[in-house]
Scaffold this motif. Structure first.
Motif, PDB file in Angstrom:
ATOM      1  N   ASP A 170      63.449 154.353 -29.564  1.00  0.00           N
ATOM      2  CA  ASP A 170      62.552 153.951 -30.647  1.00  0.00           C
ATOM      3  C   ASP A 170      62.197 152.473 -30.562  1.00  0.00           C
ATOM      4  O   ASP A 170      61.886 151.837 -31.559  1.00  0.00           O
ATOM      5  CB  ASP A 170      63.184 154.262 -32.003  1.00  0.00           C
ATOM      6  N   PHE A 171      62.256 151.912 -29.363  1.00  0.00           N
ATOM      7  CA  PHE A 171      61.929 150.498 -29.186  1.00  0.00           C
ATOM      8  C   PHE A 171      61.148 150.337 -27.884  1.00  0.00           C
ATOM      9  O   PHE A 171      61.197 151.196 -26.994  1.00  0.00           O
ATOM     10  CB  PHE A 171      63.185 149.630 -29.154  1.00  0.00           C
ATOM     11  N   ALA A 172      60.429 149.231 -27.785  1.00  0.00           N
ATOM     12  CA  ALA A 172      59.621 148.943 -26.600  1.00  0.00           C
ATOM     13  C   ALA A 172      60.377 148.045 -25.634  1.00  0.00           C
ATOM     14  O   ALA A 172      61.272 147.283 -26.024  1.00  0.00           O
ATOM     15  CB  ALA A 172      58.311 148.275 -27.009  1.00  0.00           C
ATOM     16  N   MET A 173      60.009 148.149 -24.353  1.00  0.00           N
ATOM     17  CA  MET A 173      60.606 147.303 -23.322  1.00  0.00           C
ATOM     18  C   MET A 173      59.514 146.773 -22.399  1.00  0.00           C
ATOM     19  O   MET A 173      58.498 147.430 -22.170  1.00  0.00           O
ATOM     20  CB  MET A 173      61.641 148.078 -22.511  1.00  0.00           C
ATOM     21  N   TYR A 174      59.771 145.601 -21.872  1.00  0.00           N
ATOM     22  CA  TYR A 174      58.871 144.952 -20.925  1.00  0.00           C
ATOM     23  C   TYR A 174      59.717 144.313 -19.832  1.00  0.00           C
ATOM     24  O   TYR A 174      60.840 143.864 -20.085  1.00  0.00           O
ATOM     25  CB  TYR A 174      58.051 143.857 -21.614  1.00  0.00           C
ATOM     26  N   ALA A 226      59.949 132.632  -8.671  1.00  0.00           N
ATOM     27  CA  ALA A 226      59.595 133.442  -9.833  1.00  0.00           C
ATOM     28  C   ALA A 226      60.842 134.106 -10.379  1.00  0.00           C
ATOM     29  O   ALA A 226      61.665 134.626  -9.622  1.00  0.00           O
ATOM     30  CB  ALA A 226      58.559 134.500  -9.459  1.00  0.00           C
ATOM     31  N   LEU A 227      60.994 134.073 -11.709  1.00  0.00           N
ATOM     32  CA  LEU A 227      62.171 134.639 -12.358  1.00  0.00           C
ATOM     33  C   LEU A 227      61.828 135.972 -13.013  1.00  0.00           C
ATOM     34  O   LEU A 227      60.781 136.127 -13.645  1.00  0.00           O
ATOM     35  CB  LEU A 227      62.722 133.668 -13.414  1.00  0.00           C
ATOM     36  N   PHE A 228      62.745 136.911 -12.854  1.00  0.00           N
ATOM     37  CA  PHE A 228      62.565 138.260 -13.388  1.00  0.00           C
ATOM     38  C   PHE A 228      63.218 138.373 -14.763  1.00  0.00           C
ATOM     39  O   PHE A 228      64.341 137.909 -14.965  1.00  0.00           O
ATOM     40  CB  PHE A 228      63.197 139.279 -12.445  1.00  0.00           C
ATOM     41  N   TYR A 229      62.494 138.989 -15.684  1.00  0.00           N
ATOM     42  CA  TYR A 229      63.021 139.188 -17.032  1.00  0.00           C
ATOM     43  C   TYR A 229      62.945 140.656 -17.422  1.00  0.00           C
ATOM     44  O   TYR A 229      62.164 141.440 -16.871  1.00  0.00           O
ATOM     45  CB  TYR A 229      62.238 138.348 -18.046  1.00  0.00           C
ATOM     46  N   TRP A 230      63.748 141.012 -18.404  1.00  0.00           N
ATOM     47  CA  TRP A 230      63.705 142.352 -19.003  1.00  0.00           C
ATOM     48  C   TRP A 230      63.889 142.163 -20.507  1.00  0.00           C
ATOM     49  O   TRP A 230      64.940 141.705 -20.963  1.00  0.00           O
ATOM     50  CB  TRP A 230      64.804 143.219 -18.411  1.00  0.00           C
ATOM     51  N   LEU A 231      62.846 142.462 -21.259  1.00  0.00           N
ATOM     52  CA  LEU A 231      62.887 142.357 -22.718  1.00  0.00           C
ATOM     53  C   LEU A 231      63.145 143.733 -23.321  1.00  0.00           C
ATOM     54  O   LEU A 231      62.410 144.687 -23.049  1.00  0.00           O
ATOM     55  CB  LEU A 231      61.562 141.809 -23.248  1.00  0.00           C
ATOM     56  N   GLN A 232      64.187 143.830 -24.137  1.00  0.00           N
ATOM     57  CA  GLN A 232      64.474 145.045 -24.898  1.00  0.00           C
ATOM     58  C   GLN A 232      64.301 144.686 -26.377  1.00  0.00           C
ATOM     59  O   GLN A 232      65.137 144.005 -26.973  1.00  0.00           O
ATOM     60  CB  GLN A 232      65.895 145.540 -24.608  1.00  0.00           C
ATOM     61  N   GLU A 233      63.164 145.116 -26.939  1.00  0.00           N
ATOM     62  CA  GLU A 233      62.856 144.744 -28.306  1.00  0.00           C
ATOM     63  C   GLU A 233      63.709 145.513 -29.306  1.00  0.00           C
ATOM     64  O   GLU A 233      64.210 146.601 -29.023  1.00  0.00           O
ATOM     65  CB  GLU A 233      61.377 144.994 -28.602  1.00  0.00           C
ATOM     66  N   ALA A 234      63.848 144.937 -30.474  1.00  0.00           N
ATOM     67  CA  ALA A 234      64.482 145.640 -31.586  1.00  0.00           C
ATOM     68  C   ALA A 234      63.522 146.714 -32.097  1.00  0.00           C
ATOM     69  O   ALA A 234      62.300 146.596 -31.936  1.00  0.00           O
ATOM     70  CB  ALA A 234      64.831 144.662 -32.700  1.00  0.00           C
ATOM     71  N   ALA A 280      62.748 140.458 -35.995  1.00  0.00           N
ATOM     72  CA  ALA A 280      64.127 140.103 -35.665  1.00  0.00           C
ATOM     73  C   ALA A 280      64.132 138.859 -34.781  1.00  0.00           C
ATOM     74  O   ALA A 280      63.117 138.527 -34.158  1.00  0.00           O
ATOM     75  CB  ALA A 280      64.794 141.272 -34.947  1.00  0.00           C
ATOM     76  N   PRO A 281      65.261 138.149 -34.692  1.00  0.00           N
ATOM     77  CA  PRO A 281      65.322 136.972 -33.823  1.00  0.00           C
ATOM     78  C   PRO A 281      65.097 137.351 -32.358  1.00  0.00           C
ATOM     79  O   PRO A 281      65.253 138.506 -31.956  1.00  0.00           O
ATOM     80  CB  PRO A 281      66.751 136.453 -34.038  1.00  0.00           C
ATOM     81  N   ASN A 322      65.807 141.000 -30.685  1.00  0.00           N
ATOM     82  CA  ASN A 322      65.033 141.243 -29.465  1.00  0.00           C
ATOM     83  C   ASN A 322      65.760 140.534 -28.326  1.00  0.00           C
ATOM     84  O   ASN A 322      65.908 139.309 -28.355  1.00  0.00           O
ATOM     85  CB  ASN A 322      63.622 140.692 -29.629  1.00  0.00           C
ATOM     86  N   ILE A 323      66.243 141.309 -27.354  1.00  0.00           N
ATOM     87  CA  ILE A 323      67.119 140.753 -26.324  1.00  0.00           C
ATOM     88  C   ILE A 323      66.330 140.550 -25.033  1.00  0.00           C
ATOM     89  O   ILE A 323      65.740 141.487 -24.480  1.00  0.00           O
ATOM     90  CB  ILE A 323      68.325 141.663 -26.056  1.00  0.00           C
ATOM     91  N   LEU A 324      66.361 139.324 -24.536  1.00  0.00           N
ATOM     92  CA  LEU A 324      65.650 138.932 -23.330  1.00  0.00           C
ATOM     93  C   LEU A 324      66.668 138.608 -22.239  1.00  0.00           C
ATOM     94  O   LEU A 324      67.381 137.611 -22.323  1.00  0.00           O
ATOM     95  CB  LEU A 324      64.768 137.716 -23.630  1.00  0.00           C
ATOM     96  N   PHE A 325      66.746 139.472 -21.222  1.00  0.00           N
ATOM     97  CA  PHE A 325      67.650 139.246 -20.090  1.00  0.00           C
ATOM     98  C   PHE A 325      66.884 138.506 -19.002  1.00  0.00           C
ATOM     99  O   PHE A 325      65.734 138.833 -18.697  1.00  0.00           O
ATOM    100  CB  PHE A 325      68.164 140.575 -19.532  1.00  0.00           C
ATOM    101  N   LEU A 326      67.536 137.517 -18.379  1.00  0.00           N
ATOM    102  CA  LEU A 326      66.888 136.709 -17.351  1.00  0.00           C
ATOM    103  C   LEU A 326      67.781 136.612 -16.119  1.00  0.00           C
ATOM    104  O   LEU A 326      68.947 136.226 -16.219  1.00  0.00           O
ATOM    105  CB  LEU A 326      66.598 135.305 -17.882  1.00  0.00           C
ATOM    106  N   ASP A 327      67.231 136.974 -14.950  1.00  0.00           N
ATOM    107  CA  ASP A 327      67.916 136.755 -13.676  1.00  0.00           C
ATOM    108  C   ASP A 327      67.587 135.346 -13.206  1.00  0.00           C
ATOM    109  O   ASP A 327      66.421 135.022 -12.920  1.00  0.00           O
ATOM    110  CB  ASP A 327      67.443 137.761 -12.633  1.00  0.00           C
TER     111      ASP A 327
END
Length: 482
Positions: free
Chosen positions: A62-66, A79-87, A94-95, A141-146
């Protein structure tokens, strides 16, 4: 996490900072998909291209991801890779919370996203995913960064970059990433923002926090609305980290009296965690033999009984140990190594777009073994940011022997902060979840029975900790948490 394959750390533990094991992925790009309506309106063409429709084997959510790439240095092609898992939409607004793993050289996708606080866990078949009940994107909203380039799916087009990474460049490029990422996702401008991480991210998190804070000075309404940071089992101050480490090993009976004295004599003479002296390396070699084949990241749980297909020699995942039915899965690194090397997974994540012909890995030995600048102490940054009134929490799993609770307590003590709330047990329902002490400007929380990766070993308690951090509330002193 802090899983560096530095020789002294290998001696001290089978992989220290947040995991820097095998090869580097120089040209990968991944994108994740979710079957959910976005919790936000369309961000624009660039962000829409990063939208994850669905990952292979993923359940409905029930949440979006990018996920995708942000270039942070054009001439070198970094270039840095990210993965956003929204609330979920119901939890918005949300923060925004950035999560960083350490190493140096380990992937936040491999650890934070896939076996700790992320939305999914990978099943042993390495083909299907299941929802993590205690995922942190329930609250933010969680933003993971490599980070840095060369770690996980992040890449560089300049090979020499892999041999010249260090703390300073990593911090500045993470800051550049944030500024440019917010242009792609403008809805997150001015949103309450926090930085979190573990292990060698004990360097990344305060250094990036300092950059954000200093660049916000004099700005009436900063787009990066920075509120504070939280780190776990963090490399903080080399002298006290070493002191507490050796003391904890001796107290837990995993080294002899003689080796304890040898370590004190060899490593407490202004030695560096990342660049130890030959004498310190030799002493930790002796300690490693005495410790035996145990997981120094979690000394009371078993090691994996499988051999990872792409782990570097001596890493935690390559060691074999019997499986204990009913315990947590100690083979999660193996599952992620298989899963993220699948072509269809990389396509879904928009990763490895340049077709690099060597495998994705949880950590990069090349990055770790050639790490450059690494200040011996983060305490001056702590003092600066405490004086600025930012929210600062430090947590520690109490079964970790890589950066043990003893090290963290010595490091905090070195700050000389007055205590505002003395040591007390905090509760999850009727059970003690750990202990806490509140200082003037900093909160310390321990998590009972957790190892180096707290959300892996104690996921429910870690979510409780995270929610209280976001709310700025002391840990619960009774059984009211549900």
């Amino acid at each position: 996490m802090m899983r560096g394959r530095r020789r002294h750390l290998a001696a001290a533990a089978p992989a220290l900072l947040l995991a820097v094991f095998p090869l580097v992925l120089v040209g990968c790009r991944v994108v994740v998909a979710a079957t959910a309506s976005s919790s936000s309106s369309s961000y624009g063409a660039a962000a829409d291209d990063d939208r994850i429709d669905r990952l292979p084997g993923q359940p409905a959510v029930d949440f979006a991801m990018y996920s995708g790439y942000v270039t942070v240095e054009e001439p070198s092609g970094r270039a840095l890779f990210y993965w956003l898992q929204e609330a979920p939409a119901a939890a918005q607004p949300a923060p925004l919370v950035l999560w960083l793993n350490g190493g140096p050289g380990c992937s936040s996708v491999a650890y934070g996203a896939s076996e700790e606080l992320g939305a999914f866990r990978i099943r042993p078949d390495a083909a299907t995913l299941f929802l993590n009940e205690y995922r942190w994107n329930r609250a933010a909203n969680i933003l993971f960064l490599d980070s840095p380039a060369g770690v996980g799916f992040s890449y560089t087009n300049t090979t020499s970059d892999l041999y010249t990474s260090g703390d300073n460049r990593t911090a500045h490029e993470a800051y550049t990433f944030l500024v440019r990422w917010l242009e792609r996702f403008p809805q997150y401008k001015y949103r309450d923002f926090y930085i979190t991480g573990e292990s060698y991210a004990g360097h990344y998190v305060p250094q990036l926090s300092q950059l954000v804070y200093q660049n916000n000075i004099g700005v009436a309404k900063p787009t990066i609305n920075f509120k504070g940071f939280m780190v776990g089992n963090a490399v903080t101050n080399d002298e006290t980290d070493y002191k507490g480490m050796f003391e904890s090993w001796w107290n837990h009976g995993i080294i002899s009296d003689a080796t304890y004295k040898l370590l004190q004599a060899s490593c407490l003479n202004n030695d560096s965690i990342i660049h130890p002296s030959p004498a310190c390396n030799n002493a930790t070699d002796v300690a490693t033999v005495e410790q035996g084949n145990i997981d120094m990241y979690s000394i009371y749980t078993p090691l994996c009984n499988q051999t990872s297909p792409s782990s570097s020699s001596g890493s935690k995942s390559k060691k074999k140990k019997r499986w204990m039915k009913g315990s947590y899965d100690p083979c999660t690194e193996n599952h992620s190594t298989i899963y993220y090397n699948r072509a269809e997974v990389q396509r879904a994540l928009h990763a490895n777009v340049t077709g690099i012909n060597y495998p994705w890995a949880t950590c990069s030995d090349t990055i770790n073994e050639n790490w450059g600048d690494s200040p011996k102490s983060m305490l001056p940054i702590y003092k600066e940011l405490i004086a600025a009134g930012l929210r600062i929490w430090v947590f520690s799993g109490d079964t970790d022997q890589v950066i043990p609770l003893t090290s963290t307590r010595y490091s905090i003590d070195a700050l000389g902060l007055p205590t505002t709330t003395s040591w007390y047990p905090w509760y999850d329902n009727t059970q003690v979840g750990g202990w806490s002490q509140v200082y003037d400007g900093l909160t310390l929380v321990t998590v009972r029975g957790a190892g180096h990766e707290v959300p892996l070993h104690r996921p429910r308690q870690a979510l409780i900790l995270f929610e209280h951090f976001l709310q700025g509330k002391p840990m619960p002193t009774n059984g009211t948490v549900t």
